[in-house]
Write a protein that holds these residues in place. Structure first.
Motif, PDB file in Angstrom:
ATOM      1  N   THR A  65      17.699  48.426  70.720  1.00  0.00           N
ATOM      2  CA  THR A  65      18.580  47.317  70.705  1.00  0.00           C
ATOM      3  C   THR A  65      18.472  46.694  69.053  1.00  0.00           C
ATOM      4  OG1 THR A  65      18.195  46.786  72.812  1.00  0.00           O
ATOM      5  CG2 THR A  65      19.180  44.883  71.566  1.00  0.00           C
ATOM      6  N   LYS A  66      17.216  46.656  68.530  1.00  0.00           N
ATOM      7  CA  LYS A  66      17.125  46.402  67.197  1.00  0.00           C
ATOM      8  C   LYS A  66      17.786  47.316  66.177  1.00  0.00           C
ATOM      9  CE  LYS A  66      12.839  43.796  67.126  1.00  0.00           C
ATOM     10  NZ  LYS A  66      11.628  43.683  66.399  1.00  0.00           N
ATOM     11  N   SER A  67      17.673  48.529  66.633  1.00  0.00           N
ATOM     12  CA  SER A  67      18.541  49.567  65.388  1.00  0.00           C
ATOM     13  C   SER A  67      19.947  49.357  65.724  1.00  0.00           C
ATOM     14  CB  SER A  67      18.269  50.841  65.838  1.00  0.00           C
ATOM     15  OG  SER A  67      18.703  51.382  66.996  1.00  0.00           O
ATOM     16  N   ILE A  68      20.483  48.929  66.887  1.00  0.00           N
ATOM     17  CA  ILE A  68      22.047  48.780  67.236  1.00  0.00           C
ATOM     18  C   ILE A  68      22.427  47.398  66.454  1.00  0.00           C
ATOM     19  CG2 ILE A  68      23.846  48.476  68.851  1.00  0.00           C
ATOM     20  CD1 ILE A  68      22.322  50.426  70.516  1.00  0.00           C
ATOM     21  N   CYS A  69      21.341  46.314  66.693  1.00  0.00           N
ATOM     22  CA  CYS A  69      21.941  45.174  66.035  1.00  0.00           C
ATOM     23  C   CYS A  69      21.910  45.146  64.539  1.00  0.00           C
ATOM     24  CB  CYS A  69      20.995  44.287  66.411  1.00  0.00           C
ATOM     25  SG  CYS A  69      21.427  43.664  68.239  1.00  0.00           S
ATOM     26  N   CYS A  70      20.884  45.962  63.899  1.00  0.00           N
ATOM     27  CA  CYS A  70      20.812  46.104  62.621  1.00  0.00           C
ATOM     28  C   CYS A  70      22.068  46.735  61.914  1.00  0.00           C
ATOM     29  CB  CYS A  70      19.684  46.641  62.153  1.00  0.00           C
ATOM     30  SG  CYS A  70      19.184  46.690  60.303  1.00  0.00           S
ATOM     31  N   ARG A  71      22.607  47.966  62.649  1.00  0.00           N
ATOM     32  CA  ARG A  71      23.643  48.552  62.116  1.00  0.00           C
ATOM     33  C   ARG A  71      25.027  47.600  62.330  1.00  0.00           C
ATOM     34  NH1 ARG A  71      23.485  54.349  65.141  1.00  0.00           N
ATOM     35  NH2 ARG A  71      25.593  53.347  65.612  1.00  0.00           N
ATOM     36  N   ALA A  72      25.002  46.986  63.551  1.00  0.00           N
ATOM     37  CA  ALA A  72      26.144  46.072  63.467  1.00  0.00           C
ATOM     38  C   ALA A  72      26.318  44.922  62.570  1.00  0.00           C
ATOM     39  CB  ALA A  72      26.037  45.475  64.877  1.00  0.00           C
ATOM     40  N   PHE A  73      25.052  44.410  62.107  1.00  0.00           N
ATOM     41  CA  PHE A  73      24.950  43.370  61.083  1.00  0.00           C
ATOM     42  C   PHE A  73      25.277  43.867  59.737  1.00  0.00           C
ATOM     43  CE2 PHE A  73      22.223  40.590  63.798  1.00  0.00           C
ATOM     44  CZ  PHE A  73      23.153  39.648  63.840  1.00  0.00           C
ATOM     45  N   LYS A  74      25.030  44.924  59.479  1.00  0.00           N
ATOM     46  CA  LYS A  74      25.227  45.947  58.235  1.00  0.00           C
ATOM     47  C   LYS A  74      26.765  46.187  58.500  1.00  0.00           C
ATOM     48  CE  LYS A  74      21.144  48.212  57.138  1.00  0.00           C
ATOM     49  NZ  LYS A  74      20.048  49.130  57.213  1.00  0.00           N
ATOM     50  N   THR A  75      27.215  46.377  59.238  1.00  0.00           N
ATOM     51  CA  THR A  75      28.609  46.746  59.387  1.00  0.00           C
ATOM     52  C   THR A  75      29.443  45.453  59.119  1.00  0.00           C
ATOM     53  OG1 THR A  75      28.295  48.696  60.900  1.00  0.00           O
ATOM     54  CG2 THR A  75      30.599  47.928  60.604  1.00  0.00           C
ATOM     55  N   LEU A  76      29.288  44.355  59.966  1.00  0.00           N
ATOM     56  CA  LEU A  76      29.704  43.103  59.917  1.00  0.00           C
ATOM     57  C   LEU A  76      29.692  42.618  58.529  1.00  0.00           C
ATOM     58  CD1 LEU A  76      30.962  40.758  61.166  1.00  0.00           C
ATOM     59  CD2 LEU A  76      28.821  39.969  61.427  1.00  0.00           C
ATOM     60  N   GLY A  77      28.586  42.593  57.640  1.00  0.00           N
ATOM     61  CA  GLY A  77      28.689  42.273  56.199  1.00  0.00           C
ATOM     62  C   GLY A  77      29.919  43.095  55.470  1.00  0.00           C
ATOM     63  N   PHE A  78      29.848  44.264  55.790  1.00  0.00           N
ATOM     64  CA  PHE A  78      30.911  45.349  55.240  1.00  0.00           C
ATOM     65  C   PHE A  78      32.301  44.607  55.502  1.00  0.00           C
ATOM     66  CE2 PHE A  78      33.726  48.849  55.383  1.00  0.00           C
ATOM     67  CZ  PHE A  78      33.901  49.198  54.209  1.00  0.00           C
ATOM     68  N   VAL A  79      32.674  44.360  56.471  1.00  0.00           N
ATOM     69  CA  VAL A  79      33.655  43.820  57.012  1.00  0.00           C
ATOM     70  C   VAL A  79      34.089  42.647  56.149  1.00  0.00           C
ATOM     71  CG1 VAL A  79      34.986  43.204  59.014  1.00  0.00           C
ATOM     72  CG2 VAL A  79      34.054  45.037  59.132  1.00  0.00           C
ATOM     73  N   ILE A  80      33.164  41.819  56.209  1.00  0.00           N
ATOM     74  CA  ILE A  80      33.428  40.306  55.613  1.00  0.00           C
ATOM     75  C   ILE A  80      33.625  40.570  54.254  1.00  0.00           C
ATOM     76  CG2 ILE A  80      32.307  38.165  54.893  1.00  0.00           C
ATOM     77  CD1 ILE A  80      30.915  38.379  57.817  1.00  0.00           C
ATOM     78  N   GLN A  81      33.158  41.534  53.341  1.00  0.00           N
ATOM     79  CA  GLN A  81      33.095  41.628  51.970  1.00  0.00           C
ATOM     80  C   GLN A  81      34.401  42.200  51.821  1.00  0.00           C
ATOM     81  OE1 GLN A  81      29.867  43.551  50.438  1.00  0.00           O
ATOM     82  NE2 GLN A  81      28.616  41.913  50.142  1.00  0.00           N
TER      83      GLN A  81
END
Length: 60
Positions: free
Chosen positions: A3-19
């Protein structure tokens, strides 16, 4: 652990989408990005790694 690795990847992708989408004006394009990139990460194989504790569920 999973779950931690999935959340970490999701947050990184969210940052990319926001930028990337700072100047987007159409909400449909934002929804398309979210559904194709983030939602895919969170829903992929969710049957196998189903978060069974409250802490894991709140992470997601």
């Amino acid at each position: 652990m999973v779950t931690k690795s999935i959340c970490c990847r999701a947050f990184k992708t969210l940052g990319f989408v926001i930028q990337t989408s700072k100047n987007f004006k159409l909400t449909t394009s934002l929804k398309t990005l979210y559904c194709s990139l983030l939602r895919f990460l969170l829903e992929y194989a969710s049957v196998l790694w189903d978060p069974y504790t409250t802490a894991d569920s709140s992470h997601l």
